[in-house]
Design an enzyme around this catalytic site. Structure first.
Site, PDB file in Angstrom:
ATOM      1  CD  GLU A  35      -2.779   1.310   2.406  1.00 35.88           C
ATOM      2  OE1 GLU A  35      -3.652   2.185   2.372  1.00 35.88           O
ATOM      3  OE2 GLU A  35      -2.666   0.481   3.319  1.00 35.88           O
ATOM      4  CG  ASP A  66      -3.259  -2.585   4.253  1.00 36.11           C
ATOM      5  OD1 ASP A  66      -2.513  -1.775   4.837  1.00 36.11           O
ATOM      6  OD2 ASP A  66      -4.455  -2.350   4.018  1.00 36.11           O
ATOM      7  CB  ILE A 109      -1.599  -0.520   9.760  1.00 39.51           C
ATOM      8  CG1 ILE A 109      -0.245  -0.630  10.444  1.00 39.51           C
ATOM      9  CG2 ILE A 109      -2.714  -0.436  10.813  1.00 39.51           C
ATOM     10  CD1 ILE A 109       0.087   0.539  11.382  1.00 39.51           C
ATOM     11  CG  ASP A 110      -7.096  -3.521   6.131  1.00 42.63           C
ATOM     12  OD1 ASP A 110      -7.280  -2.460   5.527  1.00 42.63           O
ATOM     13  OD2 ASP A 110      -7.931  -4.447   6.140  1.00 42.63           O
ATOM     14  CB  THR A 121      -4.643   3.498   9.023  1.00 45.25           C
ATOM     15  OG1 THR A 121      -3.856   2.565   8.279  1.00 45.25           O
ATOM     16  CG2 THR A 121      -3.718   4.548   9.614  1.00 45.25           C
ATOM     17  CG  ASP A 154      -7.525  -2.454   1.242  1.00 48.03           C
ATOM     18  OD1 ASP A 154      -6.991  -2.106   2.314  1.00 48.03           O
ATOM     19  OD2 ASP A 154      -7.677  -1.686   0.276  1.00 48.03           O
TER      20      ASP A 154
END
Length: 306
Positions: free
Chosen positions: A71, A90, A92-93, A95, A244
């Site tokens: 990402e 990702d 940190i999915d 955030t 994601d």
């Protein structure tokens, strides 16, 4: 794909996920640097970027021939998911959840071959909750996942949680459905979402779906994992990217769930289509529930650029 040891790749991803989890837990969201991308709700933090740098280094060292899509290094119009074996990451999915210390955020690590998700690892460090899946080998959930043997390491439970013969799906009035507003808050795509949300919630007498319940977990990966576990019946999203959904898609498939287009009529959707409808594994009713949901959307169609 026959010459790729998916189990070894999976094991590397789990190790990387735990390291990323420690970095995420060590961060203080109230003191870290935060910036925005598309708008005020499309947030990136220095922790996102640091985690992706670590993940990139670890994975490229372990599997240098794999492509990498992340990402925080994505370039609009340039970065593509190809047929090559590819890590899709990702850092940190969720955030927005992370910066509010709301414990629904995770690292999402997927592997695609031939543009199909074949390995998925999703780890929520705040709950020490790990989801994993390998194509052809099933998917699993594990609580207290990072703890040592004898110190609380949770049982690895095969998904879905209901067992090998999960209950059939009913209609929308009995369904628990996850939806997300996304970061785009105007335009045609937003209008499609708002109309669909309203119609889902409305009574059948007024032409709605009278849905059993609507939820927003704030993380596409965790929505997909909850669907794989059987805790959600449906998850509808427009605006996500491949990072994601890549990991969660494999986990969902291996739990008997299906992914179709979030736009009505398309039973096949691409990894980077940006429009998705996930359905949990069930002994019956998947097709019927998809068609009922599509009917709620009607002529609406979401279209997101890359």
């Amino acid at each position: 794909m026959a010459d790729i040891d998916l189990q070894a790749v999976h094991d590397t991803l789990v190790s990387v996920a735990f390291e990323a989890g420690r970095m995420i837990l060590a961060a203080n969201p109230s003191k870290i640097s935060t910036d925005t991308k598309l708008n005020a709700v499309d947030i990136v933090t220095e922790t996102d970027q640091a985690v992706e740098r670590m993940v990139t280094a670890r994975l490229r060292e372990a599997h240098p021939t794999f492509a990498f899509v992340g990402e925080e290094t994505y370039q609009p119009g340039v970065t593509r998911v190809t047929d090559a074996p590819t890590f899709i990451v990702d850092p940190i999915d969720g955030t927005t959840n992370f910066v509010h210390s709301f414990p629904n955020a995770c690292i999402s690590l997927g592997v695609a071959v031939g543009r199909r998700s074949v390995v998925g690892v999703v780890y929520n460090p705040f709950q020490d909750l790990l989801y994993t899946g390998i194509k052809g080998k099933g998917s699993y959930m594990q609580r207290n996942a990072s703890l040592e043997e004898g110190k609380g390491l949770g049982e690895k439970v095969r998904l879905p949680l209901g067992g090998e013969n999960p209950t059939a799906l009913g209609d929308l009035s009995s369904a628990l459905v996850s939806i997300e507003w996304g970061s785009q808050r105007d335009g045609e795509n937003f209008d499609v979402k708002v109309k669909a949300f309203q119609k889902l919630a409305a009574s059948k007498e007024s032409g709605g779906g009278m849905v059993g319940g609507l939820r927003s977990l704030g993380s596409a990966a965790l929505n997909l994992c909850a669907c794989a576990a059987g805790q959600l019946d449906l998850y509808w999203e427009g605006g996500c990217y491949a990072w994601d959904v890549a990991a969660g898609w494999c986990i969902l498939n291996e739990a008997g769930g299906i992914m179709v287009s979030g736009n009505p009529g398309a039973w096949e959707t691409e990894l980077d289509s940006r429009v998705y409808l996930a359905v949990r594994g069930a002994s019956g009713g998947q097709k019927e529930l998809v068609e009922e949901f599509w009917n709620i959307i009607g002529d609406g169609k979401m279209d997101y650029k890359h």
